[in-house]
Each structure stands twice: as structure tokens, then as C-alpha cells.
Design a protein around this motif. Sequence first.
Motif, PDB file in Angstrom:
ATOM      1  N   UNK A 108       1.468  -1.461  -4.578  1.00  0.00           N
ATOM      2  CA  UNK A 108       1.962  -0.292  -5.322  1.00  0.00           C
ATOM      3  C   UNK A 108       1.829   1.015  -4.548  1.00  0.00           C
ATOM      4  N   UNK A 109       0.688   1.211  -3.899  1.00  0.00           N
ATOM      5  CA  UNK A 109       0.490   2.464  -3.165  1.00  0.00           C
ATOM      6  C   UNK A 109       1.467   2.624  -2.006  1.00  0.00           C
ATOM      7  N   UNK A 110       1.802   1.487  -1.376  1.00  0.00           N
ATOM      8  CA  UNK A 110       2.780   1.531  -0.281  1.00  0.00           C
ATOM      9  C   UNK A 110       4.150   1.916  -0.822  1.00  0.00           C
ATOM     10  N   UNK A 111       4.523   1.363  -1.956  1.00  0.00           N
ATOM     11  CA  UNK A 111       5.814   1.660  -2.549  1.00  0.00           C
ATOM     12  C   UNK A 111       5.893   3.111  -3.013  1.00  0.00           C
ATOM     13  N   UNK A 112       4.823   3.612  -3.637  1.00  0.00           N
ATOM     14  CA  UNK A 112       4.805   5.006  -4.075  1.00  0.00           C
ATOM     15  C   UNK A 112       4.897   5.963  -2.882  1.00  0.00           C
ATOM     16  N   UNK A 113       4.251   5.584  -1.824  1.00  0.00           N
ATOM     17  CA  UNK A 113       4.285   6.429  -0.626  1.00  0.00           C
ATOM     18  C   UNK A 113       5.690   6.481  -0.043  1.00  0.00           C
ATOM     19  N   UNK A 114       6.420   5.370  -0.098  1.00  0.00           N
ATOM     20  CA  UNK A 114       7.804   5.364   0.383  1.00  0.00           C
ATOM     21  C   UNK A 114       8.671   6.281  -0.460  1.00  0.00           C
ATOM     22  N   UNK A 115       8.438   6.318  -1.770  1.00  0.00           N
ATOM     23  CA  UNK A 115       9.228   7.170  -2.655  1.00  0.00           C
ATOM     24  C   UNK A 115       8.975   8.644  -2.369  1.00  0.00           C
TER      25      UNK A 115
END
Length: 568
Positions: free
Chosen positions: A399-406
Motif C-alpha cells: 500500500x505505501x508503495x502505491x500511495x507513493x506512486x500516486x
Amino acid sequence: MTEYGRGPGSEPWHPEDPLYGDQGWGGQQSSHGQSQYGGRQQPYDPYAQQQHQQPQDPYAQQQYQQQPGYGVPQDPYTQQPEQSQQPQYDNGGWDTGQQTAATPYDPQPAADPYGGGQGGYSETHDYYGTPEAYPPPQPPGRREAAPQQVPTERPDWDPEVQPEETHPFFTGADDGDDKGGDSDDEFDDDPRESRRGSRGGNERRGKGKKKSRSGTACLVVALVLVGGLGGVGYFGYSYWQDKFGAAPDYTGSGSGSVEVEIPKGAFGSDIGNILKQKGVVKSVDAFVSAQSENPKGKSIQAGVYLLHEKMSAAEAVKMMVDPKSQNLLVIPEGFRNVAVYEMVDKKLGLKKGTTKGIAKSDASDLGLPDWASKNKDVKDPLEGFLYPAAYPVTKETKPEVLLKKMVSRANEEYDKLDLEGTAKKYKLDGPWQVLTVASLVQAEGLTHDDFRKMAEVAYNRLKPDNVATNRKLQFDSAFNYLKNQSKIKIGSNEILTNPDPYNTYYHAGLPPGPISNPGDEALRATLRPTSDGWMFFISLDGKKTQFTKTAAEHEKLNDKFKEQHGLG
């Protein structure tokens, strides 16, 4: 002008010399009947002994020390005696009269030292000697027989005699001699002969036999050529197949399931290489070829695709251009963060609330820009930064990786816009408030035309001279955000009494922060609003927005809305 004589050491010849022609140094009979110089017995020469000794003339000494080569000129300031002091024979043969030219030489390399050596008496050198007139001098000290005749001048090079080709296949004897006969008898009776071999060969051959040998030679050569061409053709075909033939490829649509992630900016060969490593296609070339043949092949985007193992390249391309095959998390425009968190949990198979908890605890580590507000009234610091787009995900995505991409994508898009300039133009407190206006425009507008008019309404209501709403925005979307709802029916008492900072009916000015994640269209409309004087808006059916400039016009539409929805 230099003349050719019998050699250095002898007297120059002259046309008036009685010895010119049949007598003299060239090996002819003397007037005393002596033997020729080329024979075994040689006449007494009073100067022969002196020639075997070292010359006393310093210039003669210098001549012996010169390197072999062309004629060496004497010192032009040293005069040669006009009359030789040497004694002469009574009967001719030693004419030491007036010197008129430099003593010539015999160009034959093997001449007698008396006819080819250097350093003879009464010798005058030619100061304008040329390489053709003066070959390298021969060393003195040895007397050899003079040649019988004056040799003709030889060229500077001896042409090497090339051996003649003797085989009929190369000489073409058959074609040259066969001129009208059709039978073997004609060839046998023909008086003309063909010759083979070198210059010494005079072997006679019948033309019939030559024709037989020539045909055999041609057949052998033809067979060799055909065999060679066959071998070359085989290896050439193998090389062509290896280098230029059809690329290795699977057949069919494959089986199983393979998750493949294609990075941003990947070219066809990059995609093909990734698919080959994952076992989807058999070769990169096959994929590139199939992508070129598919009309939509160039539309393949970055993302995660769910494909099959051992697919034909054409089937792989067909699946990748179909959006259904992509394993993407698509964030729609205008979604609030709470909705995005729920989508991430569902996509990654996480417990509900997992992503929201990570966002709250790790917000400062996800890459927010410096201009992001740190106001304590902001409900979610990531609101407005989970940019609407399609994000590839895999089973291992965190999740943190995905949020960082956003957040990274939001920063990338916002950097393309002049948020700072827009804030100054409309008297706002920096990019943060411009982003907040865009989020309101995104939530309230329905079409592109609505976005620009909605942005003008917001800017007009924020003006200090606004007495129609007293700088209050009065946007229902802000109140629904604080309530985390999407109601159309909001009671007047509730909306007018709730003191939450996000209630724009209660507080003047903008809310503490964005209320959604605006898309590109709403952002650009916020930077370029209309300038028609729009102050109010209302949607009677939720599908179309109506804008008005005066409060009276707006009140009529508002009464109609209450009547349609049963509001008192």
C-alpha cells in the motif's frame, strides 16, 4: 652532347675516326693483326699496370669513393687538359687527339674494365649527366674480354615472360579452329595444327582429340561449379533462415496466468524482452513483428497485464491492447481519499482500513511538496494528492508503495501548471489554495463548460466586495465532504449551524484544504476561468448545471428545486 663509346678508359669515337666501324675497342682486328680483346691472348697495354694501381689523380680517387650510381661530375672549376699527354701507337688504335666530349661507356654490365671501368686517362666527365647515360660504375682491377659486338641498348626493365595457358578450355582453340566442318574427318584432315606447351614445344595434335578433351574439361568444371554452388546455396539458405527467416514463435493463446509489468517509456523491443523473460512469447522479434502488424499495437501503455504462458506473439499483442487484460487500479477523477483507500484494500486483498491507517501514519514520508499545508484543521494531508490515473499493481505491491506512486504522479502533473502564478492573480495563499479551488470545481461541475464557469463563481465569491454571499462560497460539496456523504437533500438548519471549518455556509473563504482529487480538466479550468460575471449555479436534475449572475435569478431556480424535491 654526350656520345656512346666503348667504355670508360678508351678514347671517344668520332665519325672521322678510321677505326669507326670495323676496328677498335669493340673487339675488331687491329692494323697489326693482333688478337681481339675478347680472345684469350691480350696485347700489351702500357697502362694496364697503372690501372691496377690506385689512381694518383685526386679527382680519380674521389670517383672510387663515390657510392655506386650514376655518373659523378667533376669539380666544374677544375679544367681538363685539352690535349692528352699519353703516348700513342704508330698504327692507330690509340688516338689521343683533341677531347670533344666526356668519355662514353659501354652500358653492358659485364664489359672489360678497359671498356667498362672508371678512372681512365684523358677522361672528361659530363657535368650534365643523366641516369640514362650513366649506370653504376664497375670497380677497377680486373680485365675481362670485351664483347664481340656492341650490344643494343636494353630497356630499364626485363619483362618477365608469362607462361602461356595451354589447356584448350583456356586457350579457346576449339572455337577458333572450328569454322565449318561438322565431321571428325574434317578436323583430322585439316592441315592447320594446334600447338601446345611452351616456346620449345612443337607437338602436333588432331583437332578432334582436342575437342574431346575440351568437352571433358568443361564437364568437370561445370560439375565442380554446380557442386560448389549447391554447397553455397545450402549454407546460404541456412544463414538466411537464421538471420532473416521467420522469428521463433509459439502458436495458440497459451495457458495458465502470468502477471507482467510494463514500465513507463518501454519500447516494443523492451516489451518483447520482458514477455520473453516471463515465458509469454518465444522471441522478441516475433513480438515486435506482431506489434507492427496490429493496428492498435502502438497503443500499449505502461501497466500490469494478466497474460498466458507460451502465447503466440499475435495473441499477446491482442490481449495487451484490450484494457480488460491489464491489472490496474484506476482512480477516477474527483474521488475522495476515503474512497481511494477502500479501493486499494480491495485490489490488494487487504483488511479494510489498512491503507487508511498507513496513509495517516506515513503521510510525511510519501513525498508531499513543500507547499502542502500543515494546517491542523486539514482532515487528510494526502487529499488532492492521490492523482486520478491508472496504476499497475501486482500481488506483491505494498500500500505505501502505491500511495507513493500516486503522490509522485500528482507532483509531476502539478509541476506542469502555473499554480503559483494563478494564486497571485486571484489573491490566493499559494498553490495549496488553487488546488483547493480545483477540488471544489471538480466536485460541483459536470462538464468542461461547467468547470470554467464554476471556477469563475468561486473567484467572484471570494472577492472582498462580494455582498451577495458576503465572501461565503456556500458549496454543498464541502459540507458533504466533512460529513463523508453525497447527499443532495441537506436541511437548511443543519447546514447553517454546523461550525466545521469545511462548512462554507458557516465560514467565509475557502475550506482548510482540498475536498477531492481533481483531474487535469478541472485543474486547467481553474487556471483559465470564464469572465462573464457568473455568481450563482444550481442543478435541478443533477445532470445539468444552470448559472445565473444575480441573486433574484438564482432564487427563482432555488424555489423550483425545493418544489421538485419536496423541500419547504
